[in-house]
Design a protein around this motif. Structure first.
Motif, PDB file in Angstrom:
ATOM      1  N   GLN A 119       0.833  -1.205   0.000  1.00 47.63           N
ATOM      2  CA  GLN A 119       0.000   0.000   0.000  1.00 47.63           C
ATOM      3  C   GLN A 119       0.866   1.253   0.000  1.00 47.63           C
ATOM      4  O   GLN A 119       0.581   2.226  -0.701  1.00 47.63           O
ATOM      5  CB  GLN A 119      -0.923  -0.001   1.218  1.00 47.63           C
ATOM      6  N   LEU A 120       1.950   1.228   0.773  1.00 44.18           N
ATOM      7  CA  LEU A 120       2.836   2.385   0.858  1.00 44.18           C
ATOM      8  C   LEU A 120       3.746   2.508  -0.348  1.00 44.18           C
ATOM      9  O   LEU A 120       3.862   3.580  -0.954  1.00 44.18           O
ATOM     10  CB  LEU A 120       3.680   2.301   2.133  1.00 44.18           C
ATOM     11  N   ASN A 121       4.410   1.424  -0.714  1.00 44.58           N
ATOM     12  CA  ASN A 121       5.456   1.487  -1.726  1.00 44.58           C
ATOM     13  C   ASN A 121       4.952   1.395  -3.161  1.00 44.58           C
ATOM     14  O   ASN A 121       5.677   1.774  -4.079  1.00 44.58           O
ATOM     15  CB  ASN A 121       6.472   0.368  -1.482  1.00 44.58           C
ATOM     16  N   LEU A 122       3.735   0.892  -3.362  1.00 47.08           N
ATOM     17  CA  LEU A 122       3.226   0.715  -4.724  1.00 47.08           C
ATOM     18  C   LEU A 122       1.865   1.364  -4.937  1.00 47.08           C
ATOM     19  O   LEU A 122       1.698   2.207  -5.817  1.00 47.08           O
ATOM     20  CB  LEU A 122       3.148  -0.775  -5.060  1.00 47.08           C
ATOM     21  N   SER A 147      12.543   4.026  -6.327  1.00 44.05           N
ATOM     22  CA  SER A 147      12.492   2.581  -6.161  1.00 44.05           C
ATOM     23  C   SER A 147      13.641   2.146  -5.256  1.00 44.05           C
ATOM     24  O   SER A 147      13.978   2.827  -4.294  1.00 44.05           O
ATOM     25  CB  SER A 147      12.539   1.897  -7.522  1.00 44.05           C
ATOM     26  N   SER A 148      14.285   1.029  -5.568  1.00 40.44           N
ATOM     27  CA  SER A 148      15.374   0.518  -4.736  1.00 40.44           C
ATOM     28  C   SER A 148      16.073  -0.606  -5.484  1.00 40.44           C
ATOM     29  O   SER A 148      15.457  -1.303  -6.308  1.00 40.44           O
ATOM     30  CB  SER A 148      14.831  -0.015  -3.412  1.00 40.44           C
ATOM     31  N   PHE A 174      13.547  -9.313   3.432  1.00 36.21           N
ATOM     32  CA  PHE A 174      12.777  -8.131   3.036  1.00 36.21           C
ATOM     33  C   PHE A 174      11.867  -8.470   1.864  1.00 36.21           C
ATOM     34  O   PHE A 174      11.718  -7.693   0.935  1.00 36.21           O
ATOM     35  CB  PHE A 174      13.716  -6.990   2.628  1.00 36.21           C
ATOM     36  N   ILE A 175      11.256  -9.617   1.916  1.00 33.35           N
ATOM     37  CA  ILE A 175      10.590 -10.184   0.750  1.00 33.35           C
ATOM     38  C   ILE A 175       9.452  -9.307   0.226  1.00 33.35           C
ATOM     39  O   ILE A 175       9.313  -9.112  -0.982  1.00 33.35           O
ATOM     40  CB  ILE A 175      10.103 -11.626   1.073  1.00 33.35           C
ATOM     41  N   TYR A 176       8.637  -8.738   1.110  1.00 33.91           N
ATOM     42  CA  TYR A 176       7.500  -7.934   0.653  1.00 33.91           C
ATOM     43  C   TYR A 176       7.956  -6.590   0.102  1.00 33.91           C
ATOM     44  O   TYR A 176       7.408  -6.084  -0.883  1.00 33.91           O
ATOM     45  CB  TYR A 176       6.491  -7.727   1.788  1.00 33.91           C
ATOM     46  N   TYR A 177       8.964  -6.009   0.740  1.00 30.66           N
ATOM     47  CA  TYR A 177       9.514  -4.749   0.253  1.00 30.66           C
ATOM     48  C   TYR A 177      10.107  -4.935  -1.138  1.00 30.66           C
ATOM     49  O   TYR A 177       9.904  -4.118  -2.042  1.00 30.66           O
ATOM     50  CB  TYR A 177      10.584  -4.248   1.226  1.00 30.66           C
ATOM     51  N   SER A 178      10.845  -6.016  -1.324  1.00 34.01           N
ATOM     52  CA  SER A 178      11.448  -6.302  -2.622  1.00 34.01           C
ATOM     53  C   SER A 178      10.380  -6.509  -3.684  1.00 34.01           C
ATOM     54  O   SER A 178      10.517  -6.021  -4.815  1.00 34.01           O
ATOM     55  CB  SER A 178      12.332  -7.548  -2.527  1.00 34.01           C
ATOM     56  N   CYS A 179       9.323  -7.226  -3.323  1.00 33.07           N
ATOM     57  CA  CYS A 179       8.210  -7.435  -4.264  1.00 33.07           C
ATOM     58  C   CYS A 179       7.586  -6.104  -4.666  1.00 33.07           C
ATOM     59  O   CYS A 179       7.284  -5.871  -5.845  1.00 33.07           O
ATOM     60  CB  CYS A 179       7.142  -8.320  -3.630  1.00 33.07           C
ATOM     61  N   ALA A 180       7.387  -5.226  -3.684  1.00 32.27           N
ATOM     62  CA  ALA A 180       6.766  -3.927  -3.953  1.00 32.27           C
ATOM     63  C   ALA A 180       7.630  -3.091  -4.885  1.00 32.27           C
ATOM     64  O   ALA A 180       7.129  -2.448  -5.821  1.00 32.27           O
ATOM     65  CB  ALA A 180       6.525  -3.181  -2.644  1.00 32.27           C
ATOM     66  N   LYS A 181       8.949  -3.088  -4.663  1.00 31.79           N
ATOM     67  CA  LYS A 181       9.833  -2.284  -5.502  1.00 31.79           C
ATOM     68  C   LYS A 181       9.979  -2.874  -6.895  1.00 31.79           C
ATOM     69  O   LYS A 181      10.118  -2.135  -7.885  1.00 31.79           O
ATOM     70  CB  LYS A 181      11.199  -2.126  -4.833  1.00 31.79           C
ATOM     71  N   ASN A 203      10.080   8.349 -14.953  1.00 31.01           N
ATOM     72  CA  ASN A 203      11.346   7.644 -14.744  1.00 31.01           C
ATOM     73  C   ASN A 203      11.487   7.331 -13.256  1.00 31.01           C
ATOM     74  O   ASN A 203      10.618   7.684 -12.450  1.00 31.01           O
ATOM     75  CB  ASN A 203      12.523   8.502 -15.221  1.00 31.01           C
ATOM     76  N   SER A 204      12.565   6.671 -12.897  1.00 31.04           N
ATOM     77  CA  SER A 204      12.769   6.363 -11.477  1.00 31.04           C
ATOM     78  C   SER A 204      14.242   6.305 -11.121  1.00 31.04           C
ATOM     79  O   SER A 204      15.118   6.257 -11.986  1.00 31.04           O
ATOM     80  CB  SER A 204      12.085   5.034 -11.105  1.00 31.04           C
ATOM     81  N   VAL A 205      14.478   6.302  -9.822  1.00 31.89           N
ATOM     82  CA  VAL A 205      15.822   6.148  -9.256  1.00 31.89           C
ATOM     83  C   VAL A 205      15.802   4.928  -8.338  1.00 31.89           C
ATOM     84  O   VAL A 205      14.856   4.743  -7.569  1.00 31.89           O
ATOM     85  CB  VAL A 205      16.248   7.388  -8.440  1.00 31.89           C
ATOM     86  N   SER A 206      16.849   4.101  -8.414  1.00 29.98           N
ATOM     87  CA  SER A 206      16.962   2.936  -7.531  1.00 29.98           C
ATOM     88  C   SER A 206      18.200   3.092  -6.653  1.00 29.98           C
ATOM     89  O   SER A 206      19.317   2.734  -7.062  1.00 29.98           O
ATOM     90  CB  SER A 206      17.055   1.647  -8.350  1.00 29.98           C
ATOM     91  N   PRO A 207      18.019   3.630  -5.446  1.00 27.08           N
ATOM     92  CA  PRO A 207      19.172   3.795  -4.544  1.00 27.08           C
ATOM     93  C   PRO A 207      19.614   2.463  -3.939  1.00 27.08           C
ATOM     94  O   PRO A 207      18.835   1.517  -3.811  1.00 27.08           O
ATOM     95  CB  PRO A 207      18.631   4.724  -3.450  1.00 27.08           C
ATOM     96  N   GLY A 208      20.883   2.432  -3.559  1.00 30.45           N
ATOM     97  CA  GLY A 208      21.387   1.341  -2.748  1.00 30.45           C
ATOM     98  C   GLY A 208      21.379   1.770  -1.296  1.00 30.45           C
ATOM     99  O   GLY A 208      20.401   2.348  -0.818  1.00 30.45           O
TER     100      GLY A 208
END
Length: 289
Positions: A119-122, A147-148, A174-181, A203-208
């Motif tokens: 809900q938050l990330n997507l 993103s991430s 971090f399975i759900y977070y990874s799925c969301a990103k 567009n997006s940015v994927s930080p480490g």
């Protein structure tokens, strides 16, 4: 003339971290900015930082709101239009990895954690994009999603548990977070094709690893979080650059993607900014010796 002079930018999750840094840079470049978060004290800190940097108060719209709710989204958009009359840029920055209160990890986490995480990330990104679309059509505007590297093709380990137990066997906790990103990355690509016909770029940015409040939200206190970033930076197999990223490192990329003069031919892409971490992920925790 500042490059975003006359532009209006909404930045979700701008009460700290990357969102706060982006808000400061946009405002210093002449933009009207809507800053928002759920914590009123931290949001006020952001507002004060902007004011002390010389940003006029008339260029700031500060809104305490929950972007995961329809009413919060409407409040962001409506107050922005009321104060600035238009929307040129949407930065979907709000996001977090939500820990299970029971301490469960991986697929043992509750389905409620999955729902809250997506809900938050997507979902909030999708809803904000839908609601802002007609206004961005008018301005031929820009959307930048945050993103991430967690959304990549590799399984993502729980860095926190491994900080405490360096020799532990890694699990994708971090399975759900990874799925969301991962889903957010696909939404970025697909919505970019859908919206470019209206003149809207996505567009997006994927930080480490970036030194923000992210790790604290995932379960570490401030002192432990500092040790975590220091630990990661000291291990070249984790961050080859040898330093944890800072919020402004990501914020400058956000501004680049929001600047049509500089990035007009970039459509539906994600820029990875991770100090080289994803180049090492396949053998990240191995010991060749």
């Amino acid at each position: 003339m500042p490059r975003f002079s006359g532009k209006t930018v909404i930045i979700t999750g701008s009460s700290n971290g990357i969102g706060r840094s982006a808000a400061l840079l946009f405002a210093q470049e002449g933009a009207n900015v809507t800053i928002t978060g759920r914590n009123s004290d931290r949001l006020e800190e952001t507002r004060q930082i902007l004011l002390k940097s010389g940003v006029p108060e008339k260029n700031i719209n500060s809104v305490v709101a929950d972007v995961t709710t329809s009413s919060g989204q409407d409040q962001l958009i409506n107050t922005t239009l009321a104060k600035f009359s238009k929307i040129d840029v949407l930065i979907n920055n709000a996001g977090a990895s939500i820990p299970d209160a029971t301490g469960a990890t991986g697929i043992d986490q509750g389905i409620d954690i999955y729902q809250k995480t997506l809900q938050l990330n997507l979902q909030s990104v999708i809803e904000m994009t839908k609601k802002v679309k007609p206004h961005l059509i008018e301005t031929k505007g820009e959307i930048v999603n945050i993103s991430s590297i967690a959304g990549g093709s590799h399984a993502v380990s729980n860095f926190i548990s491994c900080f405490h137990e360096p020799n532990c066997f890694q699990q994708p906790d971090f399975i759900y977070y990874s799925c969301a990103k991962s889903a957010l990355d696909q939404f970025t690509r697909s919505s970019a094709i859908d919206l470019i016909k209206y003149g809207i770029r996505v567009n997006s940015v994927s930080p480490g690893v970036v030194a923000t409040g992210f790790i604290g939200a995932a379960g570490l206190d401030n002192e432990a979080a500092k040790k975590f970033y220091k630990h990661m930076a000291a291990h070249k197999e984790c961050i080859p650059a040898g330093v944890a990223g800072q919020p402004e490192d990501i914020a400058t990329i956000i501004l680049f993607l929001a600047d049509r003069k500089l990035s007009s031919y970039i459509i539906g892409q994600s820029i990875v900014a991770d100090g080289g971490s994803t180049l090492m992920m396949a053998m990240q925790f191995g010991d060749a010796m």
